[in-house]
Scaffold this active site. Sequence first.
Site, PDB file in Angstrom:
ATOM      1  CG  HIS A 224       4.379   5.168  -3.389  1.00 52.05           C
ATOM      2  ND1 HIS A 224       3.646   4.131  -2.164  1.00 52.05           N
ATOM      3  CD2 HIS A 224       5.460   5.643  -3.041  1.00 52.05           C
ATOM      4  CE1 HIS A 224       4.331   4.585  -1.523  1.00 52.05           C
ATOM      5  NE2 HIS A 224       5.989   4.956  -1.628  1.00 52.05           N
TER       6      HIS A 224
ATOM      7  CG  HIS B 142      -1.530   5.968  -3.283  1.00 52.85           C
ATOM      8  ND1 HIS B 142      -0.819   6.770  -2.815  1.00 52.85           N
ATOM      9  CD2 HIS B 142      -1.143   4.349  -3.867  1.00 52.85           C
ATOM     10  CE1 HIS B 142       0.291   6.281  -2.616  1.00 52.85           C
ATOM     11  NE2 HIS B 142       0.388   5.018  -2.724  1.00 52.85           N
TER      12      HIS B 142
ATOM     13  N   GLY C 116      -6.076   1.869   0.282  1.00 56.73           N
ATOM     14  CA  GLY C 116      -6.354   0.561  -0.221  1.00 56.73           C
ATOM     15  C   GLY C 116      -7.047  -0.682  -0.537  1.00 56.73           C
ATOM     16  CB  SER C 117      -6.816  -3.644   1.779  1.00 52.54           C
ATOM     17  OG  SER C 117      -6.029  -3.199   2.906  1.00 52.54           O
TER      18      SER C 117
ATOM     19  CG  MET D  43       5.376  -1.221  -5.849  1.00 50.78           C
ATOM     20  SD  MET D  43       4.395  -2.850  -5.396  1.00 50.78           S
ATOM     21  CE  MET D  43       2.796  -1.665  -4.467  1.00 50.78           C
TER      22      MET D  43
ATOM     23  CG  MET E   4       7.628   1.694  -4.200  1.00 46.81           C
ATOM     24  SD  MET E   4       5.548   1.145  -3.581  1.00 46.81           S
ATOM     25  CE  MET E   4       4.692   1.739  -4.310  1.00 46.81           C
TER      26      MET E   4
ATOM     27  CB  SER F 179      -3.737   2.064  -2.919  1.00 46.77           C
ATOM     28  OG  SER F 179      -2.982   1.283  -3.795  1.00 46.77           O
TER      29      SER F 179
ATOM     30  CG  MET G 134       6.612   4.068   2.710  1.00 46.23           C
ATOM     31  SD  MET G 134       5.196   4.145   1.851  1.00 46.23           S
ATOM     32  CE  MET G 134       4.134   2.530   1.947  1.00 46.23           C
TER      33      MET G 134
ATOM     34  N   GLY H   1      -2.517  -4.698   1.421  1.00 48.56           N
ATOM     35  CA  GLY H   1      -3.141  -5.509   2.995  1.00 48.56           C
ATOM     36  C   GLY H   1      -2.583  -5.959   4.137  1.00 48.56           C
TER      37      GLY H   1
ATOM     38  N   GLY I 172       5.686  -2.138  -0.870  1.00 48.84           N
ATOM     39  CA  GLY I 172       6.083  -3.657  -1.808  1.00 48.84           C
ATOM     40  C   GLY I 172       4.512  -4.708  -2.306  1.00 48.84           C
ATOM     41  CG  PHE I 173       3.376  -7.700  -1.116  1.00 49.11           C
ATOM     42  CD1 PHE I 173       3.405  -8.496  -2.182  1.00 49.11           C
ATOM     43  CD2 PHE I 173       4.231  -7.382  -0.652  1.00 49.11           C
ATOM     44  CE1 PHE I 173       3.973  -8.836  -3.096  1.00 49.11           C
ATOM     45  CE2 PHE I 173       5.771  -7.855  -1.748  1.00 49.11           C
ATOM     46  CZ  PHE I 173       5.072  -8.579  -2.675  1.00 49.11           C
TER      47      PHE I 173
ATOM     48  CG  ASP J  96       1.008   4.321   0.643  1.00 54.90           C
ATOM     49  OD1 ASP J  96      -0.212   3.477   1.198  1.00 54.90           O
ATOM     50  OD2 ASP J  96       1.521   3.824   0.318  1.00 54.90           O
ATOM     51  N   GLY J  97       0.180   2.833   4.241  1.00 52.22           N
ATOM     52  CA  GLY J  97      -0.476   1.401   5.053  1.00 52.22           C
ATOM     53  C   GLY J  97      -0.833   0.847   5.355  1.00 52.22           C
ATOM     54  N   GLY J  98      -1.664   0.221   5.266  1.00 47.55           N
ATOM     55  CA  GLY J  98      -2.505   0.025   6.310  1.00 47.55           C
ATOM     56  C   GLY J  98      -3.636   0.573   6.974  1.00 47.55           C
TER      57      GLY J  98
ATOM     58  CG  ASP K 228       1.159   1.883  -4.261  1.00 48.58           C
ATOM     59  OD1 ASP K 228       1.772   3.119  -3.892  1.00 48.58           O
ATOM     60  OD2 ASP K 228       0.058   1.455  -3.928  1.00 48.58           O
TER      61      ASP K 228
HETATM   62  C1  DX5 Z   1       2.215  -0.474  -0.717  1.00 51.17           C
HETATM   63  C2  DX5 Z   1       1.442   0.427  -1.737  1.00 51.17           C
HETATM   64  C3  DX5 Z   1       0.396   0.936  -0.563  1.00 51.17           C
HETATM   65  C4  DX5 Z   1      -0.699   0.108  -0.888  1.00 51.17           C
HETATM   66  C5  DX5 Z   1      -1.241   0.533   1.115  1.00 51.17           C
HETATM   67  O1  DX5 Z   1       3.032  -0.765  -0.744  1.00 51.17           O
HETATM   68  O2  DX5 Z   1       2.470   1.757  -1.201  1.00 51.17           O
HETATM   69  O3  DX5 Z   1      -0.010   2.125  -0.997  1.00 51.17           O
HETATM   70  O4  DX5 Z   1      -1.454   0.127  -1.704  1.00 51.17           O
HETATM   71  O5  DX5 Z   1      -2.611  -0.924   0.318  1.00 51.17           O
HETATM   72  P1  DX5 Z   1      -3.277  -1.173   1.953  1.00 51.17           P
HETATM   73  O6  DX5 Z   1      -4.032  -0.011   2.020  1.00 51.17           O
HETATM   74  O7  DX5 Z   1      -3.987  -2.027   1.631  1.00 51.17           O
HETATM   75  O8  DX5 Z   1      -2.323  -1.157   3.365  1.00 51.17           O
HETATM   76 ZN    ZN Z   2       1.768   3.786  -2.354  1.00 53.55          ZN
END
Ligand code: DX5
Ligand code: ZN
Length: 232
Positions: free
Chosen positions: A79, A46, A210-211, A50, A81, A21, A150, A158, A155-156, A188-190, A48
């Site tokens: 994606h 990916h 992402g992170s 928003m 949002m 991401s 999800m 990390g 939204g964020f 997606d997420g963490g 994002d």
């Molecule tokens: C969150 C996003 C994710 C985000 C994942 O709203 O949809 O795609 O970038 O980031 P990590 O992998 O750091 O949780």
């Molecule tokens: Zn995403």
Amino acid sequence: MSTSSKRSSSHAARPIRIAPSILSADFARLADEIQAVEAAGADLIHIDVMDGRFVPNLTVGPVVVEAARKVTRLPLDVHLMIVEPERLIPEFADAGSSYLTVHVETCPHLHRTLQMIKERGVKAGVTLNPSSPLNLVEPILAEADLLLIMSVNPGFGGQRFIPQALEKVRQARAMIDAQGLQVELEVDGGVKADNMKALAEAGATIFVAGSAIFGSKDYKDAIRRMRESAGR
Ligand code: DX5
Ligand code: ZN
């Protein structure tokens, strides 16, 4: 291979794809970052989107998807949002999205929205917030190319993986298989090397990170460790 033998094949045989991401990338060097993860073995990019309304954060629009399209051969996994995604689907499709994924929470006419995406030659994805039940997508699953679970509140980057998402991935896999579908199951997420094994065993096929990737010094090593953990 017949559909039934495909369905009964073990999870070990199911290939996985890694989707970095760009939310955690250095946006001042976006082309370099995209090319670096491509060279490091990513399977999709990916992106994002928003709107500061559906989610508190504000990111990018079709212009950035178009720019990304010019610097990589990888599919663009977009994606959305955003509220009222149908207003912007034509622009995101024209910008070169490969997948467009909408949230059930933003789509009162989800069936129509998925058709709208597919009519433009783009693969249609649908996603659920952690608090939304899977049965919201059951009636339209056959219309989707991808189901995204999800595992954080969107939204964020990390944030920490919400543990209940693992069981939701398992149930989503059972729902897809029960309907005999070939829908991609994305999470997606963490997501990181630590939880990849459990998620792959639960039946996920696309892993957004992402992170875990852009936050590491060596993207290739980060992706390799994720694949190794998943065992494929
Ligand atoms: C969150 C996003 C994710 C985000 C994942 O709203 O949809 O795609 O970038 O980031 P990590 O992998 O750091 O949780
Ligand atoms: Zn995403």
